[in-house]
Design a protein around this motif. Sequence first.
Motif, PDB file in Angstrom:
ATOM      1  N   ILE A 213       0.829  -1.204   0.000  1.00 31.63           N
ATOM      2  CA  ILE A 213       0.000   0.000   0.000  1.00 31.63           C
ATOM      3  C   ILE A 213       0.862   1.253   0.000  1.00 31.63           C
ATOM      4  O   ILE A 213       0.593   2.227  -0.714  1.00 31.63           O
ATOM      5  CB  ILE A 213      -0.961  -0.019   1.210  1.00 31.63           C
ATOM      6  CG1 ILE A 213      -2.062  -1.056   0.976  1.00 31.63           C
ATOM      7  CG2 ILE A 213      -1.561   1.360   1.469  1.00 31.63           C
ATOM      8  CD1 ILE A 213      -2.967  -1.280   2.168  1.00 31.63           C
ATOM      9  N   MET A 214       1.933   1.236   0.789  1.00 27.33           N
ATOM     10  CA  MET A 214       2.796   2.416   0.862  1.00 27.33           C
ATOM     11  C   MET A 214       3.594   2.601  -0.421  1.00 27.33           C
ATOM     12  O   MET A 214       3.819   3.738  -0.867  1.00 27.33           O
ATOM     13  CB  MET A 214       3.731   2.314   2.066  1.00 27.33           C
ATOM     14  CG  MET A 214       4.285   3.645   2.514  1.00 27.33           C
ATOM     15  SD  MET A 214       3.042   4.903   2.868  1.00 27.33           S
ATOM     16  CE  MET A 214       2.245   4.196   4.312  1.00 27.33           C
ATOM     17  N   VAL A 215       4.041   1.514  -1.025  1.00 27.22           N
ATOM     18  CA  VAL A 215       4.728   1.625  -2.319  1.00 27.22           C
ATOM     19  C   VAL A 215       3.789   2.238  -3.351  1.00 27.22           C
ATOM     20  O   VAL A 215       4.174   3.139  -4.105  1.00 27.22           O
ATOM     21  CB  VAL A 215       5.231   0.247  -2.802  1.00 27.22           C
ATOM     22  CG1 VAL A 215       5.711   0.348  -4.246  1.00 27.22           C
ATOM     23  CG2 VAL A 215       6.361  -0.257  -1.918  1.00 27.22           C
ATOM     24  N   ALA A 216       2.527   1.773  -3.374  1.00 28.98           N
ATOM     25  CA  ALA A 216       1.549   2.294  -4.332  1.00 28.98           C
ATOM     26  C   ALA A 216       1.327   3.790  -4.118  1.00 28.98           C
ATOM     27  O   ALA A 216       1.278   4.575  -5.074  1.00 28.98           O
ATOM     28  CB  ALA A 216       0.225   1.536  -4.190  1.00 28.98           C
ATOM     29  N   ARG A 217       1.206   4.202  -2.856  1.00 31.58           N
ATOM     30  CA  ARG A 217       1.008   5.627  -2.563  1.00 31.58           C
ATOM     31  C   ARG A 217       2.175   6.463  -3.056  1.00 31.58           C
ATOM     32  O   ARG A 217       1.995   7.490  -3.732  1.00 31.58           O
ATOM     33  CB  ARG A 217       0.848   5.826  -1.046  1.00 31.58           C
ATOM     34  CG  ARG A 217       0.544   7.270  -0.657  1.00 31.58           C
ATOM     35  CD  ARG A 217       0.913   7.588   0.787  1.00 31.58           C
ATOM     36  NE  ARG A 217       2.356   7.702   0.993  1.00 31.58           N
ATOM     37  CZ  ARG A 217       2.916   8.106   2.128  1.00 31.58           C
ATOM     38  NH1 ARG A 217       2.150   8.415   3.171  1.00 31.58           N
ATOM     39  NH2 ARG A 217       4.234   8.192   2.241  1.00 31.58           N
ATOM     40  N   ASP A 218       3.396   6.018  -2.729  1.00 32.39           N
ATOM     41  CA  ASP A 218       4.569   6.813  -3.072  1.00 32.39           C
ATOM     42  C   ASP A 218       4.826   6.832  -4.577  1.00 32.39           C
ATOM     43  O   ASP A 218       5.307   7.842  -5.119  1.00 32.39           O
ATOM     44  CB  ASP A 218       5.793   6.287  -2.323  1.00 32.39           C
ATOM     45  CG  ASP A 218       5.711   6.592  -0.830  1.00 32.39           C
ATOM     46  OD1 ASP A 218       4.850   7.404  -0.436  1.00 32.39           O
ATOM     47  OD2 ASP A 218       6.500   6.011  -0.055  1.00 32.39           O
ATOM     48  N   VAL A 219       4.515   5.744  -5.254  1.00 37.48           N
ATOM     49  CA  VAL A 219       4.662   5.723  -6.718  1.00 37.48           C
ATOM     50  C   VAL A 219       3.692   6.717  -7.354  1.00 37.48           C
ATOM     51  O   VAL A 219       4.063   7.455  -8.287  1.00 37.48           O
ATOM     52  CB  VAL A 219       4.429   4.299  -7.267  1.00 37.48           C
ATOM     53  CG1 VAL A 219       4.238   4.325  -8.777  1.00 37.48           C
ATOM     54  CG2 VAL A 219       5.605   3.393  -6.907  1.00 37.48           C
ATOM     55  N   GLN A 220       2.474   6.769  -6.845  1.00 34.11           N
ATOM     56  CA  GLN A 220       1.504   7.735  -7.361  1.00 34.11           C
ATOM     57  C   GLN A 220       1.965   9.165  -7.112  1.00 34.11           C
ATOM     58  O   GLN A 220       1.858  10.039  -7.984  1.00 34.11           O
ATOM     59  CB  GLN A 220       0.137   7.513  -6.697  1.00 34.11           C
ATOM     60  CG  GLN A 220      -0.568   6.223  -7.119  1.00 34.11           C
ATOM     61  CD  GLN A 220      -1.238   6.337  -8.484  1.00 34.11           C
ATOM     62  OE1 GLN A 220      -0.834   7.132  -9.332  1.00 34.11           O
ATOM     63  NE2 GLN A 220      -2.270   5.528  -8.703  1.00 34.11           N
TER      64      GLN A 220
END
Length: 231
Positions: A213-220
């Motif tokens: 979830i955190m990887v997805a947030r930071d990639v966005q």
Amino acid sequence: MTRILVRGGRLLDPAQGRDGAFDLLIEGGRIAAVGEKLSAEGAEVVDAKGAWVAPGFVDLHAHLRAPGQEYKEDLSSGGAAAVAGGFTQVACMANTSPVNDDPSVTKYILDRAEKESAAKIRPIAAATRGLEGQVMTEMIALRSPGAIAFSDDGATIMDAGVMRRVLEYSTLVGVPIIVHAEDCHLRGHGVVHEGAVATKLGLPGNPAMAEEIMVARDVQLARWTGAHLHV
């Protein structure tokens, strides 16, 4: 002048597009020649048959603990360990005491490293003050003495608004933001991967989604801001 001939190794040199059996002549600490069957006259010969010969490696995530925690590691011991393993450059994290969130700390690390470390030290400064994830550091001021990137190391910047501003500001100095991607609330007090083994052993689990979830947030956020994100 000291001359060393490294003979018969597999030379891997991405910058020059080389991958093959070559000799390497070093004079006075610098590469003087690369080729096949170089003359060994007056040189110490190192037999590298069966070995790989490569440029110095770079460690992007090390803990050298200076200033303030030298009893764990210091620039001298960390640098010596690095070169013994083939690493000629080491990027050190900001979880020192005091935290590397001020230009004076960055300069202190570089000044000490110049005198004490066998490896080239590249400081990574804190992304937020005190690694607390609340107030962004002065990146331009930290970049000036030599910070090569910004990171809160093992601490996640949980506030998405702060993370967005960190990424936006990093584009002004042109260096990466390095993150430890893990939702602290989902992780809880997990000590192993959440799953059947954790249940069987009675250990609190840490779900993979805490990282995903955190990887997805930071990639966005990186896509939105155009920043260079290193996970």
